[in-house]
Design a protein around this motif. Structure first.
Motif, PDB file in Angstrom:
ATOM      1  N   GLN A  61      39.219  39.338  46.759  1.00 45.19           N
ATOM      2  CA  GLN A  61      39.133  38.058  47.474  1.00 45.19           C
ATOM      3  C   GLN A  61      38.806  36.964  46.457  1.00 45.19           C
ATOM      4  O   GLN A  61      37.645  36.608  46.256  1.00 45.19           O
ATOM      5  CB  GLN A  61      38.046  38.131  48.555  1.00 45.19           C
ATOM      6  N   PRO A  62      39.832  36.433  45.765  1.00 48.35           N
ATOM      7  CA  PRO A  62      39.592  35.454  44.700  1.00 48.35           C
ATOM      8  C   PRO A  62      38.770  34.242  45.131  1.00 48.35           C
ATOM      9  O   PRO A  62      38.162  33.572  44.288  1.00 48.35           O
ATOM     10  CB  PRO A  62      41.006  35.037  44.280  1.00 48.35           C
ATOM     11  N   ARG A  63      38.729  33.989  46.430  1.00 55.94           N
ATOM     12  CA  ARG A  63      37.951  32.869  46.955  1.00 55.94           C
ATOM     13  C   ARG A  63      36.458  33.007  46.604  1.00 55.94           C
ATOM     14  O   ARG A  63      35.779  32.018  46.338  1.00 55.94           O
ATOM     15  CB  ARG A  63      38.137  32.845  48.476  1.00 55.94           C
ATOM     16  N   HIS A  64      35.945  34.227  46.629  1.00 58.53           N
ATOM     17  CA  HIS A  64      34.512  34.440  46.393  1.00 58.53           C
ATOM     18  C   HIS A  64      34.195  35.434  45.277  1.00 58.53           C
ATOM     19  O   HIS A  64      33.045  35.529  44.856  1.00 58.53           O
ATOM     20  CB  HIS A  64      33.828  34.925  47.674  1.00 58.53           C
ATOM     21  N   TYR A  65      35.187  36.190  44.829  1.00 60.43           N
ATOM     22  CA  TYR A  65      34.960  37.227  43.817  1.00 60.43           C
ATOM     23  C   TYR A  65      35.981  37.094  42.694  1.00 60.43           C
ATOM     24  O   TYR A  65      37.138  36.766  42.938  1.00 60.43           O
ATOM     25  CB  TYR A  65      35.139  38.633  44.412  1.00 60.43           C
ATOM     26  N   GLN A  66      35.536  37.384  41.479  1.00 57.85           N
ATOM     27  CA  GLN A  66      36.456  37.495  40.346  1.00 57.85           C
ATOM     28  C   GLN A  66      36.589  38.988  40.024  1.00 57.85           C
ATOM     29  O   GLN A  66      35.974  39.489  39.079  1.00 57.85           O
ATOM     30  CB  GLN A  66      35.918  36.701  39.154  1.00 57.85           C
ATOM     31  N   GLU A  67      37.384  39.680  40.823  1.00 57.18           N
ATOM     32  CA  GLU A  67      37.458  41.136  40.716  1.00 57.18           C
ATOM     33  C   GLU A  67      37.974  41.583  39.346  1.00 57.18           C
ATOM     34  O   GLU A  67      37.537  42.611  38.818  1.00 57.18           O
ATOM     35  CB  GLU A  67      38.350  41.692  41.832  1.00 57.18           C
ATOM     36  N   ASN A  68      38.871  40.795  38.766  1.00 53.03           N
ATOM     37  CA  ASN A  68      39.378  41.146  37.430  1.00 53.03           C
ATOM     38  C   ASN A  68      38.255  41.105  36.389  1.00 53.03           C
ATOM     39  O   ASN A  68      38.210  41.931  35.470  1.00 53.03           O
ATOM     40  CB  ASN A  68      40.519  40.206  37.030  1.00 53.03           C
ATOM     41  N   LEU A  69      37.319  40.160  36.553  1.00 52.81           N
ATOM     42  CA  LEU A  69      36.193  40.071  35.622  1.00 52.81           C
ATOM     43  C   LEU A  69      35.156  41.173  35.885  1.00 52.81           C
ATOM     44  O   LEU A  69      34.441  41.583  34.971  1.00 52.81           O
ATOM     45  CB  LEU A  69      35.537  38.691  35.698  1.00 52.81           C
ATOM     46  N   VAL A  70      35.085  41.645  37.126  1.00 57.19           N
ATOM     47  CA  VAL A  70      34.258  42.825  37.415  1.00 57.19           C
ATOM     48  C   VAL A  70      34.785  43.998  36.599  1.00 57.19           C
ATOM     49  O   VAL A  70      34.022  44.716  35.941  1.00 57.19           O
ATOM     50  CB  VAL A  70      34.269  43.164  38.923  1.00 57.19           C
ATOM     51  N   GLY A  71      36.104  44.160  36.617  1.00 63.37           N
ATOM     52  CA  GLY A  71      36.724  45.228  35.831  1.00 63.37           C
ATOM     53  C   GLY A  71      36.451  45.079  34.344  1.00 63.37           C
ATOM     54  O   GLY A  71      36.157  46.061  33.651  1.00 63.37           O
ATOM     55  N   LYS A  72      36.507  43.851  33.856  1.00 66.70           N
ATOM     56  CA  LYS A  72      36.230  43.602  32.438  1.00 66.70           C
ATOM     57  C   LYS A  72      34.785  43.964  32.100  1.00 66.70           C
ATOM     58  O   LYS A  72      34.516  44.602  31.070  1.00 66.70           O
ATOM     59  CB  LYS A  72      36.493  42.134  32.107  1.00 66.70           C
ATOM     60  N   GLY A  73      33.847  43.577  32.973  1.00 66.52           N
ATOM     61  CA  GLY A  73      32.435  43.901  32.745  1.00 66.52           C
ATOM     62  C   GLY A  73      32.182  45.393  32.734  1.00 66.52           C
ATOM     63  O   GLY A  73      31.409  45.905  31.911  1.00 66.52           O
ATOM     64  N   ILE A  74      32.853  46.110  33.642  1.00 65.24           N
ATOM     65  CA  ILE A  74      32.717  47.573  33.679  1.00 65.24           C
ATOM     66  C   ILE A  74      33.238  48.184  32.382  1.00 65.24           C
ATOM     67  O   ILE A  74      32.593  49.060  31.787  1.00 65.24           O
ATOM     68  CB  ILE A  74      33.472  48.149  34.902  1.00 65.24           C
ATOM     69  N   GLN A  75      34.388  47.728  31.935  1.00 66.78           N
ATOM     70  CA  GLN A  75      34.974  48.255  30.695  1.00 66.78           C
ATOM     71  C   GLN A  75      34.061  47.998  29.496  1.00 66.78           C
ATOM     72  O   GLN A  75      33.884  48.868  28.636  1.00 66.78           O
ATOM     73  CB  GLN A  75      36.354  47.627  30.460  1.00 66.78           C
TER      74      GLN A  75
END
Length: 279
Positions: A46-60
């Protein structure tokens, strides 16, 4: 970190790091949370409230420190169109509802750089019931293909809706994630029914929605008794009544402090006193 087992035998950390509204700081905060000791991450496509791609980057980034994918519990969500910014969605407005779910799921796997999601959550119920079942059955296919461990639903405050879903579907919900606040009487009835069915209740806005509790005389006394912050006491209380809270802090110091809740327990009479405030 302490864990609990779901009705699908999935191991879930008893506190989960929430990634909503972190914007461009998302990756750094997710990395920091994991390296501090969080093992569960909550997000949404939900790009409106979450930056899911950056969550993935942080996990990596965090995994470079020696962690493996199986060390982490990751949950994300399919957000129906009413919750999306129509100028920035993971699917098209005229896609069928099942195609919307499929596209969102593929985007989540790409964003999070994983082929397996521990829990896939419907961000909010959709209506009518036939549409809800269509969405759920599409999500169920991901579990059947072993791309998802279990399913959940969020922002569902109507027990009749949850009962309808539970009774109609083959893959039963394992998680209910709701805002924990007085306007819904703290979901007392919902939580009791979930406990009967082995559905784990996750809370969000646990601190934000409850300043009247955290600033109460009871909590003032408890902070002295346990030598802990009001936030730590409330989080520990939630755990001890079988609620898994989401924690959205942006402070490393708070991350460290909040994870220390597993080092102490509240006495029975204190749990009962707090419980009387959340009914």
């Amino acid at each position: 970190m302490e864990y609990t087992l779901s009705n699908q035998n999935i191991k879930i950390p008893k506190m989960i790091y929430g990634t909503a509204w972190k914007k461009d700081k998302t990756a750094q905060l997710v990395k920091e949370a994991i390296l501090t000791g969080f093992r569960g991450i909550d997000t949404a496509c939900q790009p409106r409230h979450y930056q899911e791609n950056l969550v993935g980057k942080g996990i990596q980034e965090a995994m470079k420190e020696g962690l493996k994918r199986e060390d982490l519990y990751i949950q994300t969500k399919f957000t129906p169109i009413d919750g999306q910014d129509k100028n920035n969605m993971p699917y098209l407005e005229n896609d069928s509802i099942s195609t919307q779910v499929e596209k969102s799921f593929e985007t989540s796997k790409k964003n999070l750089k994983t082929n397996y999601i521990d829990t896939y959550i419907l961000h909010s119920p959709v209506f009518p019931g036939s549409k809800l079942l269509n969405v759920w059955n599409t999500m169920s296919n991901f579990k059947k293909s072993n791309e998802v461990g279990q399913l959940g639903i969020s922002n569902c405050y109507d027990l009749d809706v949850l009962k309808y879903l539970y009774e109609k579907v083959e893959v039963k919900p394992a998680i209910l994630q709701n805002r924990f606040y007085s306007q819904t009487m703290y979901d007392t009835e919902l939580r009791a029914w979930c406990k009967e069915k082995g559905i784990i209740y996750e809370s969000f806005w646990s601190l934000t929605a409850n300043p009247h509790i955290l600033e109460s005389e009871l909590f003032s006394n408890l902070t002295i008794k346990y030598n802990k912050s009001a936030a730590s006491i409330f989080y520990r209380f939630l755990n001890q009544i079988d609620i898994i809270p989401l924690n959205g802090t942006t402070s490393k110091n708070h991350m460290i402090e909040d994870l220390k809740i597993f080092n102490f327990s509240l006495e029975k009479e204190d749990i009962e006193a707090i419980n009387s405030m959340v009914k």
